[in-house]
Design an enzyme around this catalytic site. Sequence first.
Site, PDB file in Angstrom:
ATOM      1  N   ARG A  38     -16.194 -11.045   5.254  1.00 56.79           N
ATOM      2  CA  ARG A  38     -15.048 -10.713   4.393  1.00 56.79           C
ATOM      3  C   ARG A  38     -15.533  -9.993   3.123  1.00 56.79           C
ATOM      4  O   ARG A  38     -14.777  -9.292   2.472  1.00 56.79           O
ATOM      5  CB  ARG A  38     -14.222 -11.962   4.045  1.00 56.79           C
ATOM      6  CG  ARG A  38     -13.035 -11.666   3.143  1.00 56.79           C
ATOM      7  CD  ARG A  38     -11.921 -12.728   3.153  1.00 56.79           C
ATOM      8  NE  ARG A  38     -12.413 -14.082   3.183  1.00 56.79           N
ATOM      9  CZ  ARG A  38     -13.003 -14.708   2.155  1.00 56.79           C
ATOM     10  NH1 ARG A  38     -13.154 -14.086   0.989  1.00 56.79           N
ATOM     11  NH2 ARG A  38     -13.429 -15.933   2.279  1.00 56.79           N
ATOM     12  N   TYR A  90       6.386   7.120   0.788  1.00 56.87           N
ATOM     13  CA  TYR A  90       6.121   6.320   1.992  1.00 56.87           C
ATOM     14  C   TYR A  90       6.862   4.986   1.850  1.00 56.87           C
ATOM     15  O   TYR A  90       6.685   4.269   0.856  1.00 56.87           O
ATOM     16  CB  TYR A  90       4.611   6.118   2.206  1.00 56.87           C
ATOM     17  CG  TYR A  90       4.335   5.450   3.524  1.00 56.87           C
ATOM     18  CD1 TYR A  90       4.458   6.158   4.716  1.00 56.87           C
ATOM     19  CD2 TYR A  90       4.013   4.101   3.587  1.00 56.87           C
ATOM     20  CE1 TYR A  90       4.252   5.535   5.942  1.00 56.87           C
ATOM     21  CE2 TYR A  90       3.804   3.477   4.808  1.00 56.87           C
ATOM     22  CZ  TYR A  90       3.923   4.197   5.981  1.00 56.87           C
ATOM     23  OH  TYR A  90       3.732   3.572   7.185  1.00 56.87           O
ATOM     24  N   ASP A 162      -2.444   8.883  -2.506  1.00 58.24           N
ATOM     25  CA  ASP A 162      -2.390   8.664  -1.063  1.00 58.24           C
ATOM     26  C   ASP A 162      -2.486  10.038  -0.407  1.00 58.24           C
ATOM     27  O   ASP A 162      -1.528  10.813  -0.435  1.00 58.24           O
ATOM     28  CB  ASP A 162      -1.080   7.951  -0.694  1.00 58.24           C
ATOM     29  CG  ASP A 162      -0.984   7.640   0.803  1.00 58.24           C
ATOM     30  OD1 ASP A 162      -1.719   8.270   1.598  1.00 58.24           O
ATOM     31  OD2 ASP A 162      -0.163   6.777   1.167  1.00 58.24           O
ATOM     32  N   LYS A 187      -4.136   7.067  10.926  1.00 58.53           N
ATOM     33  CA  LYS A 187      -3.601   8.396  11.188  1.00 58.53           C
ATOM     34  C   LYS A 187      -4.743   9.363  11.553  1.00 58.53           C
ATOM     35  O   LYS A 187      -5.338   9.201  12.597  1.00 58.53           O
ATOM     36  CB  LYS A 187      -2.799   8.862   9.967  1.00 58.53           C
ATOM     37  CG  LYS A 187      -1.891   7.766   9.366  1.00 58.53           C
ATOM     38  CD  LYS A 187      -0.787   7.310  10.304  1.00 58.53           C
ATOM     39  CE  LYS A 187      -0.046   6.071   9.833  1.00 58.53           C
ATOM     40  NZ  LYS A 187       0.530   6.127   8.506  1.00 58.53           N
TER      41      LYS A 187
HETATM   42  C1  LIG Z   1       0.893   5.238   7.619  1.00 54.42           C
HETATM   43  C2  LIG Z   1       0.863   5.473   6.162  1.00 54.42           C
HETATM   44  C3  LIG Z   1       0.595   4.424   5.282  1.00 54.42           C
HETATM   45  C4  LIG Z   1       0.386   3.008   5.741  1.00 54.42           C
HETATM   46  O1  LIG Z   1      -0.704   2.883   6.584  1.00 54.42           O
HETATM   47  P1  LIG Z   1      -0.814   1.722   7.695  1.00 54.42           P
HETATM   48  O2  LIG Z   1      -2.158   1.962   8.276  1.00 54.42           O
HETATM   49  O3  LIG Z   1       0.320   1.925   8.658  1.00 54.42           O
HETATM   50  O4  LIG Z   1      -0.699   0.435   6.969  1.00 54.42           O
HETATM   51  C5  LIG Z   1       0.562   4.715   3.933  1.00 54.42           C
HETATM   52  N1  LIG Z   1       0.789   5.964   3.471  1.00 54.42           N
HETATM   53  C6  LIG Z   1       1.052   6.999   4.295  1.00 54.42           C
HETATM   54  C7  LIG Z   1       1.287   8.349   3.721  1.00 54.42           C
HETATM   55  C8  LIG Z   1       1.095   6.785   5.667  1.00 54.42           C
HETATM   56  O5  LIG Z   1       1.377   7.804   6.484  1.00 54.42           O
END
Ligand SMILES: *Cc1c(COP(=O)(O)O)cnc(C)c1O
Length: 371
Positions: A38, A90, A162, A187
């Site tokens: 962890r 998001y 992000d 992604k």
């Molecule tokens: C998918 C996504 C998230 C969240 O990610 P997870 O892996 O699904 O928790 C946050 N920001 C953006 C822009 C995303 O496309």
Amino acid sequence: MKGEPITPPVVFSATYSFEKSDDMIEVVHNRTGYIYSRWDNPTVREVENVLAKMEGYTDAVAFSSGMATITSTLLGLLSPRDRLISIATYGETVRFVSDFLPKMGVEVERFGPNEVGQCIESVKNGVRVLYLESPMNPLLRVVDIKPLAEHAHRHGALVVLDSTFASPVNQHPLDLGVDVVIHSATKYLGGHHDLVGGFACMNEENRVPVWKMRRTLGGVMDPMSAYLVWRGMKTLAIRVARQNETAMIVAKFLEGNSKVVRVHYPGLPSHPDHEIAKQQMHGFGGMVSFEVASDYEGTKKFMDSLQEITLATSLGGVDTLATQPVTNTHASMSNEERKAAAIPDNLVRLSVGLEDAKVITADLEGALAKL
Ligand SMILES: *Cc1c(COP(=O)(O)O)cnc(C)c1O
């Protein structure tokens, strides 16, 4: 035996043994080795180093999901009575920032992509974190990051971005003045729809509170996912280059189809942020949104007519996926909220994969013809 493996071993060990107590004490205090997974794990460290190097920061911290990354990072950087200002769309991030952070005593102010001026004004009143997302879900709006970051720094704020939709290939946030870059590894980084994970990349001074928050909240990336991201990263540049290329072909095709009323793609001159995207990004990305000439039911039928394109949420992987945001990612919003966010019922969000562009456009053409 001579020779070393060229892929990292997947270390599933939860804990690590020591000869002497003093060695253990040294690791506890100075992070010079491993003690408990962890805290740190060798396979996870391997991929954290790949991400950090790619984004140009000294380190990265890997999490069990993109949302674990966002929540732990913000909780690590913020204290009660701090102010956070955000331009982000998001859904789950918006929920955390608007509903959860205020309960922790954080003062929150949110702005839309058309309110950059108001955002800049608001930063003057003292702020701890400026939280940005670019390109934004699902209309691919792009914010001009550099001037916002410079302004935020003059007022003592940290800039968190992000950068999931851009991936490290299409955008280099370090050059734009970003302090902490966040990716959902689910992604583009993983890229094969087979893992859930996330990263925060940053320099040492910001790493410590974020790493400590991961240790406390426990949302650490598991070794198998770390390996899958490591492997996905080997083809990231070539996948994203192809997705950029195909998305442009698809966007142009859609713009020329009479059953499509509007295309949202930052690579098209018709997009409101095209000029910013051209300057800020190295590629326009693999996400294309568009509005079909129909209503809620008709758009649903269009979705159901797709043959090659998969009806699924998520994005950034090898398969082309389509969603009608109003039926899933934006289903929990009220009609007024959706209207304010400019998410109409006939909006379709496409994540372009690695199929031949002709396969994708032919599938879209066939389903559009049925409208
Ligand atoms: C998918 C996504 C998230 C969240 O990610 P997870 O892996 O699904 O928790 C946050 N920001 C953006 C822009 C995303 O496309």
